[in-house]
Design an enzyme around this catalytic site. Sequence first.
Site, PDB file in Angstrom:
ATOM      1  N   ASP A  74     -62.403  81.835 -10.677  1.00 20.32           N
ATOM      2  CA  ASP A  74     -63.126  80.581 -10.790  1.00 20.32           C
ATOM      3  C   ASP A  74     -64.334  80.629  -9.855  1.00 20.32           C
ATOM      4  O   ASP A  74     -64.283  81.277  -8.799  1.00 20.32           O
ATOM      5  CB  ASP A  74     -62.250  79.387 -10.439  1.00 20.32           C
ATOM      6  CG  ASP A  74     -62.829  78.099 -10.989  1.00 20.32           C
ATOM      7  OD1 ASP A  74     -62.592  77.812 -12.178  1.00 20.32           O
ATOM      8  OD2 ASP A  74     -63.546  77.398 -10.260  1.00 20.32           O
ATOM      9  N   THR A  75     -65.390  79.933 -10.236  1.00 19.44           N
ATOM     10  CA  THR A  75     -66.629  79.905  -9.452  1.00 19.44           C
ATOM     11  C   THR A  75     -67.131  78.477  -9.347  1.00 19.44           C
ATOM     12  O   THR A  75     -67.092  77.735 -10.327  1.00 19.44           O
ATOM     13  CB  THR A  75     -67.714  80.780 -10.120  1.00 19.44           C
ATOM     14  OG1 THR A  75     -67.245  82.129 -10.198  1.00 19.44           O
ATOM     15  CG2 THR A  75     -69.017  80.745  -9.340  1.00 19.44           C
TER      16      THR A  75
END
EC number: 3.6.1.9
Length: 193
Positions: A74-75
């Site tokens: 995830d970013t």
Amino acid sequence: MKELEKYNIILASGSPRRQQFLKDLDIPFEIKLKSVDEDFPNHLNKEEIPEYLAKLKADAYDDLNENDIIITGDTIVWHKGRALNKAEHENEAYEMISSLQNSWHQVISAFCIKSKDKIIVKSDFTDVFFEELEEDDIWYYIRNYKPYDKAGAYGIQEWIGQIGISKIKGSYFNVMGLPTHLFYKTLKAFIKK
């Protein structure tokens, strides 16, 4: 990595960039996706958010075989004390990109590596500086590149990055969604233990 041959690597990500990174790292993998509600508690800050979400995505895979390894990621973009995730529509994308002008922000990417009996979550930070952008350029980017699958509503590797990003401190690949240097080292250590 020859030692990976005995494992079934599963990438639980629809991100074309993460898929390409694993291919570029010569890691054999298959893609399996499960729908996960990506809400996170409001009290989380900075790296706690993508780390929480990466682990949440991995936790959806509770039926792993002995030789399975699941990889999730995830970013987020962290700017002025808040997380910018994915934009839902073009006005939100415009607001996000406009807010990033003439300032530094942090891109934080986390990944989770999970097997039947162990799990590890790590993250990395990259500082990014956006130059001032003309309104027409922001709209051109949004309407032609439709960056709704990207944290902060932009891709550094795309047109907007080429015209607007003048400085970065840290990993370029981290901004694209996976700190490949850290991921590779962590995966090697994970399978050796």
